[in-house]
Design an enzyme around this catalytic site. Structure first.
Site, short mmCIF file in Angstrom:
data_model
loop_
_atom_site.label_atom_id
_atom_site.label_comp_id
_atom_site.label_asym_id
_atom_site.label_seq_id
_atom_site.Cartn_x
_atom_site.Cartn_y
_atom_site.Cartn_z
N LYS A 196 19.99 51.35 -6.28
CA LYS A 196 21.10 51.21 -7.20
C LYS A 196 21.88 52.36 -7.32
O LYS A 196 21.54 53.62 -7.63
CB LYS A 196 20.68 50.69 -8.56
CG LYS A 196 19.75 49.36 -8.29
CD LYS A 196 20.60 48.29 -8.84
CE LYS A 196 20.06 46.88 -8.48
NZ LYS A 196 19.17 46.52 -9.58
N TYR A 225 13.84 45.55 4.06
CA TYR A 225 14.83 46.58 3.99
C TYR A 225 14.46 47.38 2.64
O TYR A 225 14.41 46.65 1.63
CB TYR A 225 16.31 46.28 4.09
CG TYR A 225 16.92 45.07 3.19
CD1 TYR A 225 16.50 43.79 3.70
CD2 TYR A 225 17.54 45.24 2.10
CE1 TYR A 225 16.89 42.75 2.67
CE2 TYR A 225 18.00 44.37 1.38
CZ TYR A 225 17.65 43.00 1.59
OH TYR A 225 18.00 42.13 0.78
N PRO A 226 15.00 48.56 2.62
CA PRO A 226 14.91 49.54 1.59
C PRO A 226 16.14 49.67 0.89
O PRO A 226 17.31 49.32 1.36
CB PRO A 226 14.63 50.85 1.66
CG PRO A 226 14.90 50.98 3.22
CD PRO A 226 15.19 49.54 3.58
N HIS A 244 22.30 37.88 -10.88
CA HIS A 244 21.45 38.05 -9.33
C HIS A 244 20.22 36.96 -9.34
O HIS A 244 20.14 36.23 -8.35
CB HIS A 244 20.86 39.61 -9.57
CG HIS A 244 19.77 39.84 -8.62
ND1 HIS A 244 19.93 39.96 -7.11
CD2 HIS A 244 18.34 39.54 -8.62
CE1 HIS A 244 18.88 40.39 -6.47
NE2 HIS A 244 17.75 40.07 -7.31
N SER A 276 24.85 43.66 -6.39
CA SER A 276 24.75 44.12 -5.25
C SER A 276 26.24 44.85 -4.42
O SER A 276 26.27 45.73 -3.97
CB SER A 276 24.60 43.03 -4.04
OG SER A 276 22.97 42.69 -4.26
#
Ligand code: 76R
EC number: 1.3.98.5
Length: 247
Positions: A147, A143-144, A170, A221
């Site tokens: 931010k 998936y692309p 992360h 995220s």
């Protein structure tokens, strides 16, 4: 003063998604189909040689769901080589029976949110990540993502120290999946519609869901991640190409 993250950049990357026009494919005789499959496998054999010589890598996966039927992920030192491969494939007989449904152009990227040290391009572990041999894991997830750049939540306006702190968190989550999920992060600013491509490899597909879900709760995220379409699939080993294309 803004402080851009420095990136280490490796091989260029093309994710090429196709559907098969089964109705048209069925109009061929079985001999014609066999010849087309052999021609395609010949191309894959050439890619295998390049991979053995460590001048690139590739992965073939069938895709579950209607977004595509299969994906070719290709890594090469230059964009020219990716373009050549794409054109070479497009000129095969098999390609006439496929419909290009999606593609993504990017470059393998590591960013420097980690402590600085020696020349990274001399570090064998870093080189292995910039110029990786793609794993033959049973499953892939692509998936692309971006931010966010939105009001108070603008990743690119944050001081380096804040970004580094969040990226550390992360990385800590990611590390818990060591041995279960392998990630290849490719940067696509200036190359494609999102800022990164995320390609995950795992033998157990459920680990994709667990990892991506756990990361959704992590600040970087949760606050800053924006995601494109997800593609998930199964390893298409060369010996499975025949049964995959058998009609
Ligand atoms: O490279 C490293 O191992 C150092 C830590 C690290 C960085 C710098 C790291 C670790 N990542 C980094 C950068 Mn990641 N990663 C994603 C996603 O779905 C989501 O919420 C996000 C999609 C996953 C699943 C994932 C997995 N990572 C990045 C970047 C660039 C950011 C930038 O430069 O601003 C993106 C977009 C991104 C996204 N990451 C890890 C993982 C995993 C599994 C790890 C641990 C790797 C390991 O330790 O082996």
């Amino acid at each position: 003063m803004s402080e851009a993250a420095q990136t280490l950049d490796g091989w260029y990357c093309l994710h090429d998604f196709r559907t098969v026009d089964w109705a048209l494919w069925k109009t061929l005789s079985s001999e014609e189909r066999q010849t087309a499959i052999n021609e395609f496998l010949g191309l894959v054999e050439k890619w295998n040689t390049v991979q053995l010589e460590k001048n690139g890598s590739h992965a073939l996966y069938s895709i579950v769901g209607q977004k595509a039927d299969f994906m070719m992920m290709l890594l090469r030192p230059t964009l020219e080589e990716l373009n050549e491969i794409e054109n070479e494939f497009n000129k095969t007989t098999l390609a006439q029976y496929t419909v290009p449904v999606h593609s993504y152009v990017s470059i393998v990227e590591l960013s420097n949110y980690l402590p600085e040290g020696e020349d990274p391009y001399q570090n064998p572990q870093i080189l292995a990540r910039l110029y990786p041999e793609l794993p033959k894991a049973k499953h892939v997830c692509f998936y692309p993502m971006d931010k966010r750049r939105n009001g108070e939540d603008n990743w690119y306006m944050l001081p380096m120290e804040d970004r580094r702190r969040m990226m550390r968190s992360h990385g800590m989550i990611g590390r818990q999946y060591a041995g279960k999920v392998k990630q290849v992060i490719t940067g696509s600013v200036g190359f494609d519609d999102y800022e990164w491509g995320v390609t995950l490899f795992a033998d157990e597909a459920l680990q994709f869901k667990k990892l991506v879900y756990e990361m959704r709760f992590d600040e970087v995220s949760a606050r800053f991640g924006e995601f494109g379409a997800f593609y998930v699939g199964n390893l298409l080993k060369e010996d499975r190409v025949y049964s995959f294309l058998h009609v």
